[in-house]
Scaffold this motif. Structure first.
Motif, PDB file in Angstrom:
ATOM      1  N   ARG A  39       1.682 -26.875  -7.439  1.00 26.33           N
ATOM      2  CA  ARG A  39       1.440 -25.431  -7.540  1.00 26.33           C
ATOM      3  C   ARG A  39       0.738 -25.018  -8.821  1.00 26.33           C
ATOM      4  O   ARG A  39       0.145 -23.939  -8.872  1.00 26.33           O
ATOM      5  N   THR A  40       0.822 -25.840  -9.873  1.00 26.34           N
ATOM      6  CA  THR A  40       0.218 -25.460 -11.147  1.00 26.34           C
ATOM      7  C   THR A  40      -0.802 -26.499 -11.592  1.00 26.34           C
ATOM      8  O   THR A  40      -0.623 -27.702 -11.379  1.00 26.34           O
ATOM      9  N   SER A  41      -1.848 -26.027 -12.225  1.00 30.34           N
ATOM     10  CA  SER A  41      -2.894 -26.930 -12.706  1.00 30.34           C
ATOM     11  C   SER A  41      -2.343 -27.898 -13.751  1.00 30.34           C
ATOM     12  O   SER A  41      -2.722 -29.078 -13.775  1.00 30.34           O
ATOM     13  N   SER A  42      -1.456 -27.401 -14.599  1.00 33.85           N
ATOM     14  CA  SER A  42      -0.911 -28.269 -15.643  1.00 33.85           C
ATOM     15  C   SER A  42      -0.099 -29.402 -15.042  1.00 33.85           C
ATOM     16  O   SER A  42      -0.200 -30.561 -15.486  1.00 33.85           O
ATOM     17  N   GLY A  43       0.696 -29.091 -14.022  1.00 32.62           N
ATOM     18  CA  GLY A  43       1.487 -30.127 -13.375  1.00 32.62           C
ATOM     19  C   GLY A  43       0.626 -31.139 -12.650  1.00 32.62           C
ATOM     20  O   GLY A  43       0.873 -32.357 -12.721  1.00 32.62           O
ATOM     21  N   GLY A  68       3.218 -23.524   0.246  1.00 30.41           N
ATOM     22  CA  GLY A  68       4.280 -22.761   0.877  1.00 30.41           C
ATOM     23  C   GLY A  68       3.819 -21.407   1.372  1.00 30.41           C
ATOM     24  O   GLY A  68       4.612 -20.647   1.924  1.00 30.41           O
ATOM     25  N   THR A  69       2.522 -21.110   1.191  1.00 25.53           N
ATOM     26  CA  THR A  69       1.950 -19.848   1.650  1.00 25.53           C
ATOM     27  C   THR A  69       0.713 -20.117   2.506  1.00 25.53           C
ATOM     28  O   THR A  69       0.028 -21.132   2.315  1.00 25.53           O
ATOM     29  N   PRO A  70       0.385 -19.210   3.430  1.00 27.23           N
ATOM     30  CA  PRO A  70      -0.845 -19.394   4.226  1.00 27.23           C
ATOM     31  C   PRO A  70      -2.092 -19.461   3.351  1.00 27.23           C
ATOM     32  O   PRO A  70      -2.976 -20.295   3.580  1.00 27.23           O
ATOM     33  N   ASP A  71      -2.174 -18.577   2.354  1.00 28.47           N
ATOM     34  CA  ASP A  71      -3.362 -18.578   1.487  1.00 28.47           C
ATOM     35  C   ASP A  71      -3.478 -19.890   0.719  1.00 28.47           C
ATOM     36  O   ASP A  71      -4.583 -20.407   0.511  1.00 28.47           O
ATOM     37  N   GLY A  72      -2.342 -20.428   0.288  1.00 32.81           N
ATOM     38  CA  GLY A  72      -2.367 -21.689  -0.439  1.00 32.81           C
ATOM     39  C   GLY A  72      -2.859 -22.835   0.429  1.00 32.81           C
ATOM     40  O   GLY A  72      -3.641 -23.686  -0.023  1.00 32.81           O
ATOM     41  N   CYS A  73      -2.423 -22.855   1.671  1.00 37.92           N
ATOM     42  CA  CYS A  73      -2.892 -23.894   2.598  1.00 37.92           C
ATOM     43  C   CYS A  73      -4.387 -23.749   2.850  1.00 37.92           C
ATOM     44  O   CYS A  73      -5.120 -24.745   2.874  1.00 37.92           O
TER      45      CYS A  73
END
Length: 263
Positions: A39-43, A68-73
């Protein structure tokens, strides 16, 4: 048996640490081009750097997106339009009494643990079918069959993973694409060790605390300990391999014998 995945691209969701990271590492060692997701660029950047250090010859890249979100997918698919191996690993868990678990928690667990895999499988499977080769793997859990009374909201999502993987395997029957579910038992991931804690006895090691947890909460365990993330990852690599071409629609257990069944 030597598993060779050179020329294959593998995307592992939720792979910046824990089981997902171990899966990414072992797939990279088998020669796959690996895409780490978080979820994070740093991770993501930290995980990519760590993997490149552990597997120097590997081709490892990162893709930051909250699946975990439609936009993220949608964002992930836009940045990674095609893969040969999809490991739907991302997941959340945690104990909470049924009568104290609000609708919002049920919805969150469903979106992350179930719909992420639905959306990404819907996006990537057509390309696999067209190429007549592909692997989709859902990281379920022994809790899919052995529903924990203190995590009913979690258990139902893992049962859903089994239904979806079995149905998708049938949907793409005869195409050269396989779909399977992996069922880990208690596994010494970062999340598990955080949940279990360090123990009341300061001299008790993390391994000993994990063993105590297993014996108290999963007394049917045959190995009588928690599995390692590498043990789970090894099953995933096999299921993703050409050698596993006759294995599909299956629930492959890495549960240490916790589930009381011989089938």
């Amino acid at each position: 048996m030597r598993i060779e995945l050179s020329g294959k691209t593998a995307l592992i969701t939720g792979s910046t640490k824990g089981i997902g990271y171990a899966i990414a590492k072992h797939l990279a060692r088998a020669g796959a081009d690996v895409i780490v997701n978080g979820r994070t660029s740093s991770g993501v950047d930290h995980a990519v750097g760590s993997l490149q250090g552990e597997v120097p010859d590997a081709n490892v890249t990162g893709a930051t997106a909250d699946v975990g979100t439609p936009d993220g997918c949608d964002a992930l698919v836009a940045s990674v339009p095609s893969v040969d191996i999809l490991v739907n690993n991302v997941g959340i868990f945690g104990p909470q009494d049924f009568f104290e678990t609000p609708d919002a928690t049920w919805t969150e667990f469903f979106d992350v643990n179930v719909m992420s895999g639905v959306r990404l499988s819907r996006a990537y499977l057509p390309g696999m079918v067209e190429r007549e080769w592909g692997r989709v793997l859902f990281i379920s859990s022994e809790s899919a069959l052995n529903i924990p009374p203190d995590m009913i909201h979690y258990g139902f999502t893992k049962t859903a993973n089994l239904s979806i993987s079995r149905g998708l395997a049938k949907r793409v029957a005869g195409t050269g694409v396989t779909v399977n579910a992996i069922l880990p038992g208690p596994t010494r991931s970062d999340g598990f060790e955080s949940m279990v804690g360090t123990g009341e006895d300061a001299d008790e090691t993390a391994e000993e605390k994990a063993r105590s947890f297993v014996m108290e909460h999963r007394p049917s365990s045959i190995i009588r300990r928690a599995a390692t993330v590498d043990e789970v990852a090894s099953m995933v690599v096999y299921a993703a391999s050409p050698q596993a071409s006759a294995t599909t629609g299956a629930a492959l257990r890495v549960d240490g014998g916790v589930v009381e069944t011989i089938a």
